[in-house]
Design a protein around this motif. Structure first.
Motif, short mmCIF file in Angstrom:
data_model
loop_
_atom_site.label_atom_id
_atom_site.label_comp_id
_atom_site.label_asym_id
_atom_site.label_seq_id
_atom_site.Cartn_x
_atom_site.Cartn_y
_atom_site.Cartn_z
N ALA A 1 126.74 65.80 5.69
CA ALA A 1 126.25 64.82 4.72
C ALA A 1 125.06 64.05 5.29
CB ALA A 1 127.37 63.85 4.32
N ALA A 2 125.14 63.66 6.55
CA ALA A 2 124.02 62.95 7.19
C ALA A 2 122.79 63.85 7.26
CB ALA A 2 124.41 62.48 8.59
N ALA A 3 123.00 65.10 7.63
CA ALA A 3 121.89 66.04 7.71
C ALA A 3 121.26 66.28 6.35
CB ALA A 3 122.35 67.37 8.32
N HIS A 4 122.10 66.45 5.32
CA HIS A 4 121.56 66.74 3.99
C HIS A 4 120.82 65.54 3.41
CE1 HIS A 4 122.17 68.91 -0.11
NE2 HIS A 4 120.97 69.10 0.38
N SER A 5 121.39 64.35 3.51
CA SER A 5 120.72 63.17 2.96
C SER A 5 119.42 62.88 3.70
CB SER A 5 121.65 61.95 2.96
OG SER A 5 122.05 61.61 4.26
N GLY A 6 119.43 63.03 5.02
CA GLY A 6 118.22 62.78 5.81
C GLY A 6 117.13 63.80 5.52
N CYS A 7 117.49 65.05 5.43
CA CYS A 7 116.53 66.12 5.15
C CYS A 7 115.95 65.96 3.75
CB CYS A 7 117.23 67.47 5.29
SG CYS A 7 116.16 68.89 5.10
N PHE A 8 116.81 65.69 2.77
CA PHE A 8 116.38 65.52 1.39
C PHE A 8 115.41 64.34 1.27
CE2 PHE A 8 116.79 63.28 -2.61
CZ PHE A 8 116.48 64.26 -3.53
N ALA A 9 115.73 63.20 1.88
CA ALA A 9 114.88 62.01 1.80
C ALA A 9 113.51 62.29 2.40
CB ALA A 9 115.54 60.82 2.50
N MET A 10 113.47 62.99 3.53
CA MET A 10 112.19 63.30 4.15
C MET A 10 111.38 64.28 3.30
SD MET A 10 111.34 64.67 7.99
CE MET A 10 111.82 63.15 8.80
N GLN A 11 112.06 65.31 2.75
CA GLN A 11 111.37 66.27 1.88
C GLN A 11 110.79 65.56 0.66
OE1 GLN A 11 110.95 69.91 2.17
NE2 GLN A 11 109.41 69.25 0.70
N LEU A 12 111.57 64.65 0.07
CA LEU A 12 111.10 63.90 -1.09
C LEU A 12 109.89 63.04 -0.71
CD1 LEU A 12 111.32 63.16 -4.05
CD2 LEU A 12 113.09 61.49 -3.43
N ALA A 13 109.92 62.42 0.46
CA ALA A 13 108.79 61.60 0.91
C ALA A 13 107.53 62.45 1.03
CB ALA A 13 109.12 60.92 2.24
N PHE A 14 107.66 63.65 1.59
CA PHE A 14 106.51 64.56 1.68
C PHE A 14 106.03 64.97 0.30
CE2 PHE A 14 107.68 65.45 6.20
CZ PHE A 14 106.42 65.20 6.75
N ASN A 15 106.97 65.24 -0.63
CA ASN A 15 106.59 65.61 -1.99
C ASN A 15 105.82 64.47 -2.66
OD1 ASN A 15 108.01 67.95 -1.54
ND2 ASN A 15 109.65 67.51 -2.98
N ILE A 16 106.32 63.26 -2.51
CA ILE A 16 105.68 62.09 -3.11
C ILE A 16 104.29 61.89 -2.52
CG2 ILE A 16 105.82 59.56 -3.24
CD1 ILE A 16 108.93 59.97 -3.50
N GLN A 17 104.17 62.02 -1.21
CA GLN A 17 102.88 61.90 -0.54
C GLN A 17 101.92 62.98 -1.04
OE1 GLN A 17 103.10 62.36 3.71
NE2 GLN A 17 100.91 62.10 4.00
N GLY A 18 102.41 64.20 -1.18
CA GLY A 18 101.58 65.31 -1.66
C GLY A 18 101.08 65.10 -3.08
N ALA A 19 101.82 64.31 -3.86
CA ALA A 19 101.43 64.00 -5.24
C ALA A 19 100.51 62.78 -5.30
CB ALA A 19 102.67 63.78 -6.10
N GLY A 20 100.18 62.20 -4.14
CA GLY A 20 99.24 61.08 -4.11
C GLY A 20 99.86 59.70 -4.18
#
Length: 140
Positions: A53-72
């Protein structure tokens, strides 16, 4: 480029009455206790599902942050929680339920939802898990 991370487990005794210790190379976990009671009851220590659960929530949050950054955009915060369900009858993880709340100034709900869906399917831990994954996302 490949990055390798490692952790170790040591178990002593039987499945129900034994005990174990988990350690990571970073020493964030250092002989951290786990046992039958920490996995199937309310004992003190951790368990494999909590760590997933810690790995999945941490990985998901970081991926989402990269996605948001990539969208400007830049997230003010992303809070992610994963609930791992273990079916003890067939000894399998049957789901990972992610709940995310984020503040992203200027982003539309539609764009946010698109980026969440991408993160759900594409964070490396989501790709690793062979189970149903769902996300309940809130944009503040």
């Amino acid at each position: 480029m490949e990055i390798k991370r490692n952790a170790t487990a040591r178990w002593e005794g039987s499945g129900k009455d034994g005990k174990g210790a988990l350690s990571t190379a970073s020493t964030v976990l250092n002989d951290t206790q786990y046992s039958f009671n920490t996995r199937f009851a309310d004992g003190i220590g951790t368990n494999p599902e909590e760590l997933v659960a810690a790995a999945h929530s941490g990985c998901f949050a970081m991926q989402l942050a990269f996605n948001i950054q990539g969208a400007g955009f830049t997230a003010t915060f992303i809070d992610a929680k994963a609930v791992i369900t273990l079916d003890t009858g067939n000894s399998s993880i049957t789901s990972s339920k992610l709940t995310v709340t984020a503040s992203v100034p200027g982003i539309s709900k539609e764009k946010f939802d698109e980026l969440v869906e991408h993160a759900e399917k594409n964070c490396p831990i989501s790709k690793l898990l062979n189970t149903a994954i769902s996300v309940d996302a809130t944009l503040e």
